[in-house]
Motif scaffolding. Structure first.
Motif, short mmCIF file in Angstrom:
data_model
loop_
_atom_site.label_atom_id
_atom_site.label_comp_id
_atom_site.label_asym_id
_atom_site.label_seq_id
_atom_site.Cartn_x
_atom_site.Cartn_y
_atom_site.Cartn_z
N ASP A 11 -28.98 -27.70 19.68
CA ASP A 11 -29.83 -26.65 20.55
C ASP A 11 -29.45 -27.80 21.65
O ASP A 11 -29.64 -28.74 21.79
CB ASP A 11 -30.81 -26.71 19.43
N THR A 12 -29.66 -27.25 23.11
CA THR A 12 -29.46 -27.40 23.69
C THR A 12 -30.23 -28.42 24.35
O THR A 12 -30.10 -29.60 24.94
CB THR A 12 -29.12 -26.58 25.03
N GLY A 13 -31.40 -27.77 23.78
CA GLY A 13 -32.74 -28.43 23.96
C GLY A 13 -32.89 -29.53 23.97
O GLY A 13 -33.53 -30.62 24.51
N GLU A 14 -32.59 -29.97 22.18
CA GLU A 14 -32.90 -31.11 21.85
C GLU A 14 -31.79 -32.16 22.47
O GLU A 14 -32.27 -33.14 21.72
CB GLU A 14 -32.00 -30.68 19.96
N ILE A 15 -30.98 -31.78 22.33
CA ILE A 15 -29.57 -32.71 22.81
C ILE A 15 -30.34 -33.43 24.42
O ILE A 15 -30.12 -34.35 24.37
CB ILE A 15 -28.10 -32.30 23.65
N LYS A 16 -31.11 -32.06 24.95
CA LYS A 16 -31.47 -32.64 26.33
C LYS A 16 -32.63 -34.03 25.97
O LYS A 16 -32.86 -34.65 26.77
CB LYS A 16 -31.37 -31.67 27.61
N LYS A 17 -33.16 -33.82 25.19
CA LYS A 17 -34.40 -33.98 24.75
C LYS A 17 -34.13 -35.61 24.79
O LYS A 17 -34.52 -36.82 24.28
CB LYS A 17 -35.35 -34.03 23.15
N ASP A 18 -32.74 -36.14 23.64
CA ASP A 18 -32.29 -37.62 23.71
C ASP A 18 -31.80 -37.77 24.53
O ASP A 18 -31.97 -39.24 25.00
CB ASP A 18 -31.35 -36.89 22.36
N ILE A 19 -30.86 -37.29 25.23
CA ILE A 19 -30.56 -37.73 26.68
C ILE A 19 -31.40 -38.59 27.26
O ILE A 19 -32.05 -39.53 27.65
CB ILE A 19 -29.92 -37.01 27.38
N PHE A 50 -26.71 -32.74 32.58
CA PHE A 50 -27.82 -33.15 32.70
C PHE A 50 -27.77 -35.02 32.39
O PHE A 50 -28.23 -35.75 32.84
CB PHE A 50 -28.70 -32.61 31.84
N ALA A 51 -26.83 -34.97 31.20
CA ALA A 51 -26.48 -36.36 31.10
C ALA A 51 -26.53 -37.64 32.54
O ALA A 51 -27.09 -38.45 32.83
CB ALA A 51 -25.02 -36.83 30.45
N GLU A 53 -26.67 -36.73 35.29
CA GLU A 53 -28.52 -36.86 36.12
C GLU A 53 -29.15 -37.30 36.01
O GLU A 53 -30.10 -38.44 36.71
CB GLU A 53 -29.22 -35.50 36.37
N LYS A 54 -28.91 -37.77 34.56
CA LYS A 54 -30.31 -39.05 33.65
C LYS A 54 -29.87 -40.59 33.98
O LYS A 54 -31.00 -40.78 33.50
CB LYS A 54 -31.35 -38.54 32.50
N LEU A 55 -28.80 -40.05 33.37
CA LEU A 55 -28.13 -42.02 33.41
C LEU A 55 -27.17 -42.16 34.36
O LEU A 55 -26.91 -43.52 34.29
CB LEU A 55 -27.30 -41.60 31.89
N ASN A 56 -26.70 -41.58 34.84
CA ASN A 56 -25.70 -42.21 36.04
C ASN A 56 -24.54 -42.46 35.18
O ASN A 56 -24.43 -43.62 35.72
CB ASN A 56 -26.53 -42.48 36.59
N PRO A 57 -24.34 -42.56 34.75
CA PRO A 57 -22.56 -43.20 33.78
C PRO A 57 -22.03 -43.48 34.69
O PRO A 57 -21.69 -42.44 35.19
CB PRO A 57 -22.99 -42.72 32.51
N GLU A 58 -20.46 -44.43 34.26
CA GLU A 58 -19.87 -44.72 34.93
C GLU A 58 -18.21 -43.82 34.16
O GLU A 58 -18.08 -43.16 34.97
CB GLU A 58 -18.81 -46.28 35.31
N ARG A 59 -18.58 -43.62 32.71
CA ARG A 59 -17.72 -42.26 31.92
C ARG A 59 -18.22 -41.97 31.14
O ARG A 59 -19.63 -41.82 30.76
CB ARG A 59 -16.73 -43.42 31.50
N ILE A 60 -18.57 -40.54 31.21
CA ILE A 60 -18.87 -40.37 29.51
C ILE A 60 -17.52 -39.31 29.32
O ILE A 60 -16.78 -39.08 29.53
CB ILE A 60 -19.71 -39.13 30.14
N THR A 61 -18.30 -40.08 27.41
CA THR A 61 -16.47 -39.27 26.52
C THR A 61 -17.02 -38.81 25.76
O THR A 61 -18.17 -38.79 25.42
CB THR A 61 -16.19 -41.14 26.65
N SER A 62 -16.06 -38.25 25.06
CA SER A 62 -16.12 -37.24 24.53
C SER A 62 -15.16 -36.85 23.03
O SER A 62 -14.12 -36.75 23.35
CB SER A 62 -16.49 -35.65 24.62
N TYR A 63 -15.35 -36.67 21.69
CA TYR A 63 -14.04 -36.59 20.81
C TYR A 63 -14.41 -34.74 20.89
O TYR A 63 -15.19 -34.30 21.40
CB TYR A 63 -14.94 -36.53 19.39
#
Length: 270
Positions: A11-19, A50-51, A53-63
């Motif tokens: 669920d997208t909402g759950e993921i956003k809560k974790d972020i 959303f990530a 906006e909330k975390l302002n990371p230098e990089r986002i990586t994914s499998y």
């Protein structure tokens, strides 16, 4: 790896809560989306934004899976890239169709190359994982994997040596004498052949303990190879040549140890 798990899209909402929780506690410069194939999530762009906006990371990586990337439109991949997801980690495992069939990867080398090239064209940094020591046809595996890498032109190539986990299909085949991981000395020669034949610019890493080799009751004498190709090719090959000579001597004296031996003895868990 996921044989006992039922596929579901979280669920997208759950993921956003974790972020949101992570944003309160973590000051990490990078974000990694776990699980095996996040490209299939219908809200991946929303989640990534959303990530950002909330975390302002230098990089986002994914499998991700090469099969999924190959089936997607270039436009769709570009939209995901533009949302802030910058790097994809793909398990190529092999560029050899016979090896891919043997390990039941579910993809052809043609599809894999198409998926990798499309991800690169969409603007992603691409990291490919190559499985070392999986087949006795190691020369075929190494040469065809080098060809696939050269066509995809990934930013990174990461080596992972096969370590057979207890109670898996390969484990049961190994116990019955049907399957045997590649001899550690031949595995080094396989890596050497791969390095010799990669014809693109990329960074090579062996950043995993599965690649290590030990002398009996001693520290590891080989912890893998790393460097930029083609600039560091000769240095990498020299390291491999030394490791091959050491491994051959230890094998002849019965003192060569690799991750499969340690796993079988229950001394390491991967």
């Amino acid at each position: 790896m996921y044989k006992t798990e039922k596929f579901s899209i979280r669920d997208t909402g759950e993921i956003k809560k974790d972020i949101s929780v992570a944003s309160e506690f973590s000051k990490s410069r990078t974000v990694f989306f776990g699980d095996s194939d996040n490209l299939v999530h219908p809200d991946l762009i929303e989640i990534t934004k959303f990530a950002v906006e909330k975390l302002n990371p230098e990089r986002i990586t994914s499998y991700a899976r090469l099969k999924t990337a190959s089936s997607m439109s270039l436009k769709g991949l570009k939209e995901i890239r533009e949302s802030g997801l910058t790097r994809l980690h793909f398990g190529l495992e092999s560029g050899d169709d016979e090896t891919l069939e043997m390990i039941k990867k579910g993809i052809s080398s043609k599809e894999a190359i198409e998926g990798g090239k499309k991800a690169k064209k969409a603007g992603f940094e691409v990291s490919l994982y190559i499985l070392s020591g999986i087949t006795e046809k190691w020369e075929q595996h190494a040469l065809n994997s080098a060809k696939a890498i050269s066509k995809i032109e990934p930013d990174f190539v990461r080596l992972r040596s096969i370590t057979v986990i207890p109670n898996t299909i390969l484990w049961n085949r190994m116990k019955k004498g049907i399957y045997k991981p590649l001899d550690p000395v031949l595995r080094l020669k396989e890596v050497k052949l791969l390095v010799e034949n990669v014809e693109c610019e990329t960074m090579l890493f062996s950043d995993h303990v599965s690649n290590y080799l030990w002398s009996e009751n001693g520290p590891p004498f080989y912890t893998g190879v790393s460097g930029r190709l083609p600039e560091d090719r000769e240095r990498i090959l020299e390291v491999l040549e030394r490791a091959i000579k050491t491994a051959e001597a230890l094998k002849n004296s019965g003192k060569l140890v690799d991750s499969n031996m340690l796993a079988s003895a229950g001394k390491i868990v991967l």
